[in-house]
Structures are given as structure tokens and as C-alpha cells.
Design an enzyme around this catalytic site. Structure first.
Site, PDB file in Angstrom:
ATOM      1  N   SER A  32       2.389 -14.112  93.980  1.00 48.96           N
ATOM      2  CA  SER A  32       2.857 -12.800  94.446  1.00 48.96           C
ATOM      3  C   SER A  32       2.059 -12.305  95.652  1.00 48.96           C
ATOM      4  O   SER A  32       0.846 -12.126  95.582  1.00 48.96           O
ATOM      5  CB  SER A  32       2.737 -11.771  93.319  1.00 48.96           C
ATOM      6  OG  SER A  32       3.571 -12.091  92.237  1.00 48.96           O
ATOM      7  N   HIS A  51       7.927 -13.070  96.556  1.00 44.55           N
ATOM      8  CA  HIS A  51       8.200 -14.497  96.356  1.00 44.55           C
ATOM      9  C   HIS A  51       9.390 -14.883  97.234  1.00 44.55           C
ATOM     10  O   HIS A  51      10.554 -14.672  96.866  1.00 44.55           O
ATOM     11  CB  HIS A  51       8.490 -14.793  94.886  1.00 44.55           C
ATOM     12  CG  HIS A  51       7.303 -14.596  93.996  1.00 44.55           C
ATOM     13  ND1 HIS A  51       6.434 -15.623  93.697  1.00 44.55           N
ATOM     14  CD2 HIS A  51       6.829 -13.491  93.368  1.00 44.55           C
ATOM     15  CE1 HIS A  51       5.477 -15.156  92.905  1.00 44.55           C
ATOM     16  NE2 HIS A  51       5.693 -13.867  92.693  1.00 44.55           N
ATOM     17  N   HIS A  66       9.542 -17.044  87.521  1.00 41.55           N
ATOM     18  CA  HIS A  66       8.787 -16.805  86.297  1.00 41.55           C
ATOM     19  C   HIS A  66       9.719 -16.904  85.098  1.00 41.55           C
ATOM     20  O   HIS A  66      10.905 -16.605  85.177  1.00 41.55           O
ATOM     21  CB  HIS A  66       8.154 -15.419  86.316  1.00 41.55           C
ATOM     22  CG  HIS A  66       7.327 -15.136  87.532  1.00 41.55           C
ATOM     23  ND1 HIS A  66       7.891 -14.810  88.749  1.00 41.55           N
ATOM     24  CD2 HIS A  66       5.978 -15.130  87.720  1.00 41.55           C
ATOM     25  CE1 HIS A  66       6.922 -14.615  89.637  1.00 41.55           C
ATOM     26  NE2 HIS A  66       5.759 -14.811  89.040  1.00 41.55           N
ATOM     27  N   TYR A 112       9.937 -14.922  82.730  1.00 40.05           N
ATOM     28  CA  TYR A 112      10.491 -13.610  82.388  1.00 40.05           C
ATOM     29  C   TYR A 112      11.741 -13.269  83.203  1.00 40.05           C
ATOM     30  O   TYR A 112      12.470 -12.331  82.866  1.00 40.05           O
ATOM     31  CB  TYR A 112       9.453 -12.501  82.538  1.00 40.05           C
ATOM     32  CG  TYR A 112       8.963 -12.240  83.952  1.00 40.05           C
ATOM     33  CD1 TYR A 112       9.762 -11.615  84.901  1.00 40.05           C
ATOM     34  CD2 TYR A 112       7.669 -12.588  84.330  1.00 40.05           C
ATOM     35  CE1 TYR A 112       9.313 -11.367  86.182  1.00 40.05           C
ATOM     36  CE2 TYR A 112       7.195 -12.335  85.599  1.00 40.05           C
ATOM     37  CZ  TYR A 112       8.016 -11.729  86.523  1.00 40.05           C
ATOM     38  OH  TYR A 112       7.564 -11.479  87.792  1.00 40.05           O
ATOM     39  N   GLU A 113      11.994 -14.024  84.282  1.00 39.78           N
ATOM     40  CA  GLU A 113      13.206 -13.793  85.068  1.00 39.78           C
ATOM     41  C   GLU A 113      14.447 -14.369  84.391  1.00 39.78           C
ATOM     42  O   GLU A 113      15.559 -14.216  84.919  1.00 39.78           O
ATOM     43  CB  GLU A 113      13.043 -14.393  86.463  1.00 39.78           C
ATOM     44  CG  GLU A 113      11.968 -13.719  87.295  1.00 39.78           C
ATOM     45  CD  GLU A 113      11.748 -14.402  88.633  1.00 39.78           C
ATOM     46  OE1 GLU A 113      12.657 -14.339  89.484  1.00 39.78           O
ATOM     47  OE2 GLU A 113      10.667 -15.024  88.808  1.00 39.78           O
ATOM     48  N   ALA A 155      -1.524 -14.042  91.612  1.00 43.42           N
ATOM     49  CA  ALA A 155      -2.117 -12.712  91.581  1.00 43.42           C
ATOM     50  C   ALA A 155      -2.383 -12.391  90.119  1.00 43.42           C
ATOM     51  O   ALA A 155      -1.523 -12.591  89.265  1.00 43.42           O
ATOM     52  CB  ALA A 155      -1.171 -11.695  92.197  1.00 43.42           C
ATOM     53  N   MET A 193       1.248 -13.710  84.682  1.00 39.67           N
ATOM     54  CA  MET A 193       2.548 -14.050  84.095  1.00 39.67           C
ATOM     55  C   MET A 193       3.108 -15.350  84.667  1.00 39.67           C
ATOM     56  O   MET A 193       4.320 -15.533  84.730  1.00 39.67           O
ATOM     57  CB  MET A 193       3.540 -12.906  84.346  1.00 39.67           C
ATOM     58  CG  MET A 193       3.070 -11.554  83.861  1.00 39.67           C
ATOM     59  SD  MET A 193       4.204 -10.233  84.374  1.00 39.67           S
ATOM     60  CE  MET A 193       3.202  -8.776  84.000  1.00 39.67           C
ATOM     61  N   SER A 194       2.242 -16.240  85.069  1.00 38.10           N
ATOM     62  CA  SER A 194       2.708 -17.489  85.688  1.00 38.10           C
ATOM     63  C   SER A 194       1.702 -18.603  85.416  1.00 38.10           C
ATOM     64  O   SER A 194       0.847 -18.496  84.532  1.00 38.10           O
ATOM     65  CB  SER A 194       2.871 -17.290  87.201  1.00 38.10           C
ATOM     66  OG  SER A 194       1.603 -17.051  87.811  1.00 38.10           O
ATOM     67  N   ASN A 244      -6.162  -6.269  90.292  1.00 37.97           N
ATOM     68  CA  ASN A 244      -6.446  -5.085  89.467  1.00 37.97           C
ATOM     69  C   ASN A 244      -7.376  -5.477  88.330  1.00 37.97           C
ATOM     70  O   ASN A 244      -7.500  -6.653  87.991  1.00 37.97           O
ATOM     71  CB  ASN A 244      -5.149  -4.517  88.874  1.00 37.97           C
ATOM     72  CG  ASN A 244      -4.380  -5.550  88.058  1.00 37.97           C
ATOM     73  OD1 ASN A 244      -3.565  -6.307  88.604  1.00 37.97           O
ATOM     74  ND2 ASN A 244      -4.624  -5.591  86.765  1.00 37.97           N
ATOM     75  N   HIS A 253       3.618  -3.228  90.056  1.00 39.30           N
ATOM     76  CA  HIS A 253       3.814  -4.380  90.942  1.00 39.30           C
ATOM     77  C   HIS A 253       3.468  -4.013  92.380  1.00 39.30           C
ATOM     78  O   HIS A 253       2.996  -4.865  93.142  1.00 39.30           O
ATOM     79  CB  HIS A 253       5.261  -4.878  90.856  1.00 39.30           C
ATOM     80  CG  HIS A 253       5.472  -6.192  91.543  1.00 39.30           C
ATOM     81  ND1 HIS A 253       4.837  -7.355  91.142  1.00 39.30           N
ATOM     82  CD2 HIS A 253       6.222  -6.533  92.623  1.00 39.30           C
ATOM     83  CE1 HIS A 253       5.197  -8.361  91.931  1.00 39.30           C
ATOM     84  NE2 HIS A 253       6.034  -7.884  92.835  1.00 39.30           N
TER      85      HIS A 253
END
Length: 293
Positions: free
Chosen positions: A41, A72, A94, A96-97, A124, A222-223, A246, A258
Site C-alpha cells: 500500500s 495498489h 488481498h 479480504y477483497e 504497510a 493484511m497481506s 501506525n 487507510h
């Protein structure tokens, strides 16, 4: 799905890999890439330093992911870094997509078919280490898969790798040593840690972060974990680095978003760019792809 359906699925993946490989090879003008970098990201700017040979949208490559998240781009950049042939994959899909493992397998196995030896994973991530706040980098030494899915589940495709691939050296120790040497050479602070990959798309709860910390995790995202598994299954060596955007949930005062990820990825991405470029150059010297300066 029946065993016949699974066999057909493997055949379809192999067809997509073969077609994508041919499309890329036809655009490389004889260049033989040996290292590929997946850019997370907001980190696509790393590819801007390449002497570009080819730019190919993922949409032109059968079976490749179709990223839908900001930051992306979904573009393959082939070129050289200090004379070292490389591929940059700007953007990932990802889980989650709503995509399954298939596009990830096609993308990574296509790299293997092209002759790539090393996959450099970037992302990220949120930090659990106070000494690595937003804007800093963490070299990935190991990973914990909290996605609830192993992308190799189901009948194994023996043509690509063994039924039970070992993951004890998931992130190659020698390559990680080179990454630290590169960081020292350019004066970039770098610590190592364990990356915990969640399914998403929700950010983790403070309770989940406390769990991760108790289990030895140092960064979260998340990746990455599924890509590492696929790469190791087919024999690629893996090195990885997180750009910290973060402090993880419950460890800072700022609300997670995001937009925050993209903002801080741009800042940490400047350090990551210099690190990736130096690593590729040093790796090229080791492999005899270029002469030492």
C-alpha cells in the site's frame, strides 16, 4: 469440489501462468529478471527508480490479481536497477477483497517460471514496537498466519512443490543479513521482527494486538503471509520488509484509517526505496550480475 474439479483448476492456473509468462517474455527484449518485488500500500514509488524495459497492466496478464484498493496500481514494471534485472509488482490483491488464492498463485508462480530466484515482499504495517513508530522499517524475520486460511489447502499441485513445504526459513536468513548490511550502508535504521498477517479488512482490535504481542508478533497487516507461503512452496527465496504506518490498535492515540496508511507509507516509502535499491544492487554483485563499485 471433486478431485476432477481440482485437477481442472490446476490446469487452468497453469494455462494462465504459461500465457502470462509468454506475454511478459515478449515484452522483456531479452532481459532475464532474477528478483521480483511486490510493492504494498502506497509503496509503488520504489519502481520509479528502475530503468524501465516494459510496463504491463495486470489486466493484460491472464489470471493476475485485479487490485481494488487505493495505493495498489496493478501494474508490472520490468527494468534494471543499477544493471540488475528486476520486476516490480505495483500492487497486490488481498484475500479480504473476495479473491481466492488463485490470482496470488498465478502471479508468484509466473515469477518462478520467468527465472526469478528471490521474491522481496513489502507491506504497510502497524507496529507493536515503540522503537519502530510510523515512518520506520521492520525487516521481517518470520510470520504468523492469522488469516484463518492456508492458500495451499486442498489437493497439492506436485508440479510446483511438495505436499508439506517447510516454513522454518520462510524469510531467508542470508538475504535478511544482506538487507541489514544494505541498511547500514545507507544509514537507515532497521530492526527485525515477526509479522502477523490478519484477513482484514477491519483493523485489529486492541485485544487482538495484545494477543499478537503475547505470541511474539512485532508488526501486523493484511497481506504478505499467503504470498510467502506460495513462494516458498515453489522454491523461491523470500526477503521482506514492513513500512510502518501506525502504532497498532491500543498502542497510540491516533485513530486508524487507510488514509493514514497511505500518508505514512509515502514517508516510510522513501526509506524503503533507498533500502530496496541498495539491496538489489548488493545482491546483484553477489550473484555476479554486476561488478562491485
Amino acid at each position: 469440489m471433486s478431485i476432477f474439479g481440482r485437477k481442472k483448476e490446476h490446469e487452468n492456473l497453469d494455462i494462465a501462468i504459461a500465457e502470462s509468462t509468454n506475454i511478459i517474455l515478449n515484452r522483456l527484449n531479452g532481459m532475464q529478471p532474477k528478483i521480483a518485488v511486490i510493492l504494498g500500500s502506497g509503496l509503488g514509488g520504489v519502481a520509479d527508480a528502475a530503468d524501465v524495459v516494459a510496463t504491463i497492466p495486470y489486466t493484460d496478464l491472464p489470471g493476475f490479481p485485479r487490485p481494488s484498493v487505493e495505493g495498489h496500481a496493478g501494474t508490472l514494471i520490468a527494468g534494471t536497477i543499477d544493471g540488475v534485472p528486476a520486476i516490480f509488482l505495483k500492487g497486490r490483491a488481498h484475500l479480504y477483497e473476495g479473491v481466492g488464492p488463485a490470482p496470488l498463485k498465478v502471479m508468484i508462480r509466473t515469477m518462478k517460471t520467468l527465472g526469478v530466484e528471490v521474491l522481496f515482499l513489502t507491506n504497510a504495517a502497524g507496529s507493536l514496537r515503540p522503537e519502530a513508530p510510523a515512518g520506520e522499517l521492520i525487516a521481517i524475520a518470520d510470520q504468523i498466519n492469522f488469516t484463518g486460511l492456508n492458500v495451499l489447502a486442498g489437493p497439492n499441485d506436485d508440479a510446483w512443490g511438495p505436499r508439506f513445504p517447510p516454513m522454518d526459513n520462510a524469510y531467508d536468513a542470508e538475504l535478511r543479513g544482506m538487507l541489514f548490511n544494505a541498511a547500514a550502508a545507507i544509514g537507515t535504521p532497521l530492526i527485525e521482527g515477526t509479522y502477523a498477517g490478519f484477513l482484514g479488512p477491519t483493523f485489529e482490535t486492541p485485544a487482538e494486538i495484545r494477543m499478537v504481542k503475547a505470541m511474539g508478533g512485532d508488526s501486523v497487516g493484511m497481506s504478505t503471509v499467503s504470498e510467502c507461503i506460495i513462494a516458498r512452496h515453489c522454491g523461491l527465496k523470500v526477503v521482506g520488509c514492513s513500512a510502518i504506518t501506525n502504532m497498532a490498535a491500543g498502542m497510540g492515540d491516533e485513530a486508524l484509517s487507510h488514509d493514514q496508511t497511505i500518508e505514512w507509507a509515502a514517508i516510510a516509502g522513501q526509506k524503503l526505496t533507498k533500502l530496496v535499491l541498495r539491496f538489489i544492487s548488493d545482491w546483484g554483485v553477489q550473484k555476479g550480475l554486476k561488478k562491485a563499485a
